[in-house]
Design a protein around this motif. Structure first.
Motif, PDB file in Angstrom:
ATOM      1  N   ILE A   1       0.808  -1.011   0.078  1.00 22.18           N
ATOM      2  CA  ILE A   1      -0.161  -0.006  -0.001  1.00 22.18           C
ATOM      3  C   ILE A   1       0.933   1.154   0.134  1.00 22.18           C
ATOM      4  O   ILE A   1       1.665   1.370   0.964  1.00 22.18           O
ATOM      5  CB  ILE A   1      -0.867   0.006   1.133  1.00 22.18           C
ATOM      6  N   THR A   2       0.519   2.004  -0.836  1.00 23.55           N
ATOM      7  CA  THR A   2       1.429   3.289  -0.892  1.00 23.55           C
ATOM      8  C   THR A   2       0.344   4.573  -0.932  1.00 23.55           C
ATOM      9  O   THR A   2      -0.696   4.421  -1.604  1.00 23.55           O
ATOM     10  CB  THR A   2       2.098   3.616  -2.121  1.00 23.55           C
ATOM     11  N   ALA A   3       0.947   5.929  -0.725  1.00 27.33           N
ATOM     12  CA  ALA A   3      -0.117   6.918  -0.665  1.00 27.33           C
ATOM     13  C   ALA A   3      -0.257   7.416  -2.104  1.00 27.33           C
ATOM     14  O   ALA A   3       0.929   7.540  -2.778  1.00 27.33           O
ATOM     15  CB  ALA A   3       0.309   8.036   0.046  1.00 27.33           C
ATOM     16  N   PHE A   4      -1.494   7.875  -2.416  1.00 24.05           N
ATOM     17  CA  PHE A   4      -1.459   8.590  -3.853  1.00 24.05           C
ATOM     18  C   PHE A   4      -1.670  10.187  -3.609  1.00 24.05           C
ATOM     19  O   PHE A   4      -0.790  11.055  -3.692  1.00 24.05           O
ATOM     20  CB  PHE A   4      -2.668   8.028  -4.514  1.00 24.05           C
ATOM     21  N   GLU A   5      -2.886  10.627  -3.575  1.00 32.31           N
ATOM     22  CA  GLU A   5      -3.184  11.951  -3.193  1.00 32.31           C
ATOM     23  C   GLU A   5      -4.489  11.954  -2.297  1.00 32.31           C
ATOM     24  O   GLU A   5      -5.237  11.103  -2.203  1.00 32.31           O
ATOM     25  CB  GLU A   5      -3.590  12.727  -4.386  1.00 32.31           C
ATOM     26  N   HIS A   6      -4.187  13.151  -1.724  1.00 28.83           N
ATOM     27  CA  HIS A   6      -5.331  13.207  -0.484  1.00 28.83           C
ATOM     28  C   HIS A   6      -5.462  12.286   0.526  1.00 28.83           C
ATOM     29  O   HIS A   6      -4.462  11.768   1.057  1.00 28.83           O
ATOM     30  CB  HIS A   6      -6.715  13.465  -1.263  1.00 28.83           C
ATOM     31  N   GLU A   7      -6.419  11.426   0.493  1.00 28.54           N
ATOM     32  CA  GLU A   7      -6.605  10.182   1.418  1.00 28.54           C
ATOM     33  C   GLU A   7      -6.583   8.859   0.422  1.00 28.54           C
ATOM     34  O   GLU A   7      -6.920   7.949   0.862  1.00 28.54           O
ATOM     35  CB  GLU A   7      -7.870  10.149   2.241  1.00 28.54           C
ATOM     36  N   TRP A   8      -6.131   9.082  -0.861  1.00 33.26           N
ATOM     37  CA  TRP A   8      -6.548   7.846  -1.694  1.00 33.26           C
ATOM     38  C   TRP A   8      -5.227   6.933  -1.609  1.00 33.26           C
ATOM     39  O   TRP A   8      -4.239   7.544  -1.454  1.00 33.26           O
ATOM     40  CB  TRP A   8      -6.656   8.617  -3.148  1.00 33.26           C
ATOM     41  N   GLN A   9      -5.371   5.864  -1.625  1.00 39.30           N
ATOM     42  CA  GLN A   9      -4.311   5.042  -1.646  1.00 39.30           C
ATOM     43  C   GLN A   9      -4.167   4.122  -2.760  1.00 39.30           C
ATOM     44  O   GLN A   9      -5.026   3.658  -3.348  1.00 39.30           O
ATOM     45  CB  GLN A   9      -4.464   3.962  -0.154  1.00 39.30           C
ATOM     46  N   LEU A  10      -2.926   3.532  -3.046  1.00 37.90           N
ATOM     47  CA  LEU A  10      -2.855   2.744  -4.156  1.00 37.90           C
ATOM     48  C   LEU A  10      -2.473   1.190  -3.706  1.00 37.90           C
ATOM     49  O   LEU A  10      -1.455   0.879  -2.650  1.00 37.90           O
ATOM     50  CB  LEU A  10      -1.328   3.061  -4.993  1.00 37.90           C
ATOM     51  N   TRP A  11      -2.878   0.296  -4.267  1.00 42.43           N
ATOM     52  CA  TRP A  11      -2.631  -1.176  -3.817  1.00 42.43           C
ATOM     53  C   TRP A  11      -2.148  -1.849  -4.901  1.00 42.43           C
ATOM     54  O   TRP A  11      -2.652  -2.097  -5.967  1.00 42.43           O
ATOM     55  CB  TRP A  11      -4.176  -1.874  -3.519  1.00 42.43           C
ATOM     56  N   SER A  12      -0.506  -2.280  -4.854  1.00 39.82           N
ATOM     57  CA  SER A  12      -0.101  -2.948  -5.879  1.00 39.82           C
ATOM     58  C   SER A  12      -0.454  -4.328  -5.870  1.00 39.82           C
ATOM     59  O   SER A  12      -0.034  -5.242  -5.044  1.00 39.82           O
ATOM     60  CB  SER A  12       1.586  -2.667  -5.603  1.00 39.82           C
ATOM     61  N   LEU A  13      -0.779  -4.857  -7.250  1.00 41.59           N
ATOM     62  CA  LEU A  13      -0.948  -6.311  -7.282  1.00 41.59           C
ATOM     63  C   LEU A  13      -0.239  -6.774  -8.479  1.00 41.59           C
ATOM     64  O   LEU A  13       0.046  -6.183  -9.527  1.00 41.59           O
ATOM     65  CB  LEU A  13      -2.661  -6.484  -7.380  1.00 41.59           C
ATOM     66  N   PRO A  14      -0.451  -8.200  -8.727  1.00 46.18           N
ATOM     67  CA  PRO A  14       0.238  -8.867  -9.933  1.00 46.18           C
ATOM     68  C   PRO A  14      -0.632  -8.870 -10.848  1.00 46.18           C
ATOM     69  O   PRO A  14      -2.063  -8.389 -10.692  1.00 46.18           O
ATOM     70  CB  PRO A  14       0.437 -10.421  -9.413  1.00 46.18           C
ATOM     71  N   SER A  15      -0.239  -8.664 -11.964  1.00 46.05           N
ATOM     72  CA  SER A  15      -1.250  -8.596 -13.284  1.00 46.05           C
ATOM     73  C   SER A  15      -2.346  -9.799 -13.366  1.00 46.05           C
ATOM     74  O   SER A  15      -1.938 -10.854 -12.864  1.00 46.05           O
ATOM     75  CB  SER A  15      -0.267  -8.463 -14.578  1.00 46.05           C
ATOM     76  N   LEU A  16      -3.258  -9.771 -13.953  1.00 44.53           N
ATOM     77  CA  LEU A  16      -4.293 -10.765 -14.161  1.00 44.53           C
ATOM     78  C   LEU A  16      -3.601 -11.931 -14.993  1.00 44.53           C
ATOM     79  O   LEU A  16      -3.942 -13.246 -14.571  1.00 44.53           O
ATOM     80  CB  LEU A  16      -5.407 -10.365 -15.050  1.00 44.53           C
ATOM     81  N   GLU A  17      -2.678 -11.791 -15.915  1.00 44.18           N
ATOM     82  CA  GLU A  17      -2.112 -12.708 -16.518  1.00 44.18           C
ATOM     83  C   GLU A  17      -1.064 -13.623 -15.771  1.00 44.18           C
ATOM     84  O   GLU A  17      -0.863 -14.938 -15.635  1.00 44.18           O
ATOM     85  CB  GLU A  17      -1.209 -12.323 -17.738  1.00 44.18           C
ATOM     86  N   GLN A  18      -0.596 -12.789 -14.554  1.00 45.20           N
ATOM     87  CA  GLN A  18       0.303 -13.445 -13.792  1.00 45.20           C
ATOM     88  C   GLN A  18      -0.441 -14.366 -12.740  1.00 45.20           C
ATOM     89  O   GLN A  18      -0.072 -15.578 -12.367  1.00 45.20           O
ATOM     90  CB  GLN A  18       1.291 -12.510 -13.100  1.00 45.20           C
ATOM     91  N   LEU A  19      -1.662 -13.773 -12.331  1.00 44.44           N
ATOM     92  CA  LEU A  19      -2.494 -14.545 -11.570  1.00 44.44           C
ATOM     93  C   LEU A  19      -3.000 -15.871 -12.115  1.00 44.44           C
ATOM     94  O   LEU A  19      -3.362 -16.914 -11.467  1.00 44.44           O
ATOM     95  CB  LEU A  19      -3.656 -13.869 -11.181  1.00 44.44           C
ATOM     96  N   LEU A  20      -3.253 -15.957 -13.570  1.00 41.52           N
ATOM     97  CA  LEU A  20      -3.588 -16.951 -14.028  1.00 41.52           C
ATOM     98  C   LEU A  20      -2.265 -18.063 -14.076  1.00 41.52           C
ATOM     99  O   LEU A  20      -2.644 -19.478 -14.304  1.00 41.52           O
ATOM    100  CB  LEU A  20      -4.210 -16.732 -15.655  1.00 41.52           C
ATOM    101  N   GLN A  21      -1.128 -17.587 -14.555  1.00 43.57           N
ATOM    102  CA  GLN A  21      -0.242 -18.497 -14.894  1.00 43.57           C
ATOM    103  C   GLN A  21       0.560 -19.105 -13.455  1.00 43.57           C
ATOM    104  O   GLN A  21       0.916 -20.223 -13.548  1.00 43.57           O
ATOM    105  CB  GLN A  21       0.874 -17.776 -15.270  1.00 43.57           C
TER     106      GLN A  21
END
Length: 280
Positions: free
Chosen positions: A237-257
């Motif tokens: 989790i990282t901060a974006f702007e104001h109180e919004w946060q970014l959630w870093s995830l693998p790509s959908l293709e990686q989740l399938l593989q």
């Protein structure tokens, strides 16, 4: 043999010798050939006849060699005079130049600036309730309803207790980079410009509707939505702007593989879920 005939033959042979042509005279009558004249059969060659011609040629050759030698000698003397004059001028001009011109400063050549690489990617923005989704598009085209990646995304949203039919934003048009393919500004589309472009679009979409969290699915989404490349940890989790946060995830293709990533996604989701459930 008459005197006139003999004189004509001598003249003829002399002319042929001047033209450097060999003179052949018959020594006997040849079979099946016209009879040779008697004075030709009895002709006695006089070697002295060629001496004036050869002597003249030798004299001309010697004169030519002498002329070449004299010309070469004169050219060498002229060259020596020119060199002496040039040396004298350089010797007299050197002190003047030293007095009038300041010493030149040493200039260090500047190293050429390496050309910055232009990134190339395509991203898709979606929304499900208060969650904004930014995901990689491997083929630079929007996901279709029958794509395995889209079906997996619906399952993830269903597990997150969000509407499993996300709405496609920007009229279903992906974010493609680079934007310009030609022109004076095409070479300036580096990573910094791409990051500013993606973050500005995310900020605009977050301001349209209440947003609790921004999901980043894929390497390019994580890289260009964060403030720098350092923020690229999966499930972080990282901060974006104001109180919004970014959630870093693998790509959908990686989740399938790699199915083991789904377990990690579920564990991380359980920690983040209260944020969008409470806001909804």
């Amino acid at each position: 043999m008459s005197v006139d005939v003999h004189a004509q033959e001598v003249r003829r042979q002399a002319m042929l010798q001047v033209m450097q042509l060999d003179v052949w005279l018959p020594r006997q009558n040849l079979p099946f050939a016209a009879a040779s004249r008697d004075y030709l059969l009895d002709w006695a060659c006089e070697p002295a006849q060629r001496e004036p011609v050869e002597q003249e040629q030798i004299s001309r050759q010697n004169d030519a060699e002498v002329g070449v030698a004299r010309g070469q000698q004169a050219q060498n003397q002229l060259q020596q005079i020119r060199q002496s004059l040039s040396a004298g001028q350089a010797a007299t001009a050197a002190p003047v130049a030293a007095e009038t011109q300041p010493p030149a400063e040493a200039v260090t050549p500047e190293a050429p600036t390496p050309a910055q690489e232009i990134p190339r990617f395509a991203l898709q923005i979606m929304r499900s309730a208060s969650c904004l989704l930014l995901l990689d598009l491997p083929v630079a085209e929007p996901l279709q309803s029958r794509d395995p990646e889209y079906l997996l995304l619906k399952d993830i949203l269903r597990a997150a207790k969000l509407p499993h039919e996300p709405s496609l934003l920007r009229n279903v048009e992906p974010i493609r980079w680079p934007v310009l393919s030609a022109g004076n500004l095409a070479h300036r589309q580096d990573s910094q410009a791409a990051r500013a472009y993606v973050r500005e679009l995310l900020s605009m979409e977050c301001a349209q509707q209440p947003t609790s969290m921004i999901w980043l699915l894929g390497e390019n989404a994580v890289r260009f939505a964060n403030v720098s490349d350092e923020f690229a940890d999966d499930f972080g989790i990282t901060a974006f702007e104001h109180e919004w946060q970014l959630w870093s995830l693998p790509s959908l293709e990686q989740l399938l593989q790699y199915p083991t990533l789904k377990r990690q996604l579920w564990q991380s989701m359980q920690l983040r879920m209260p944020r969008w459930l409470n806001n909804d």
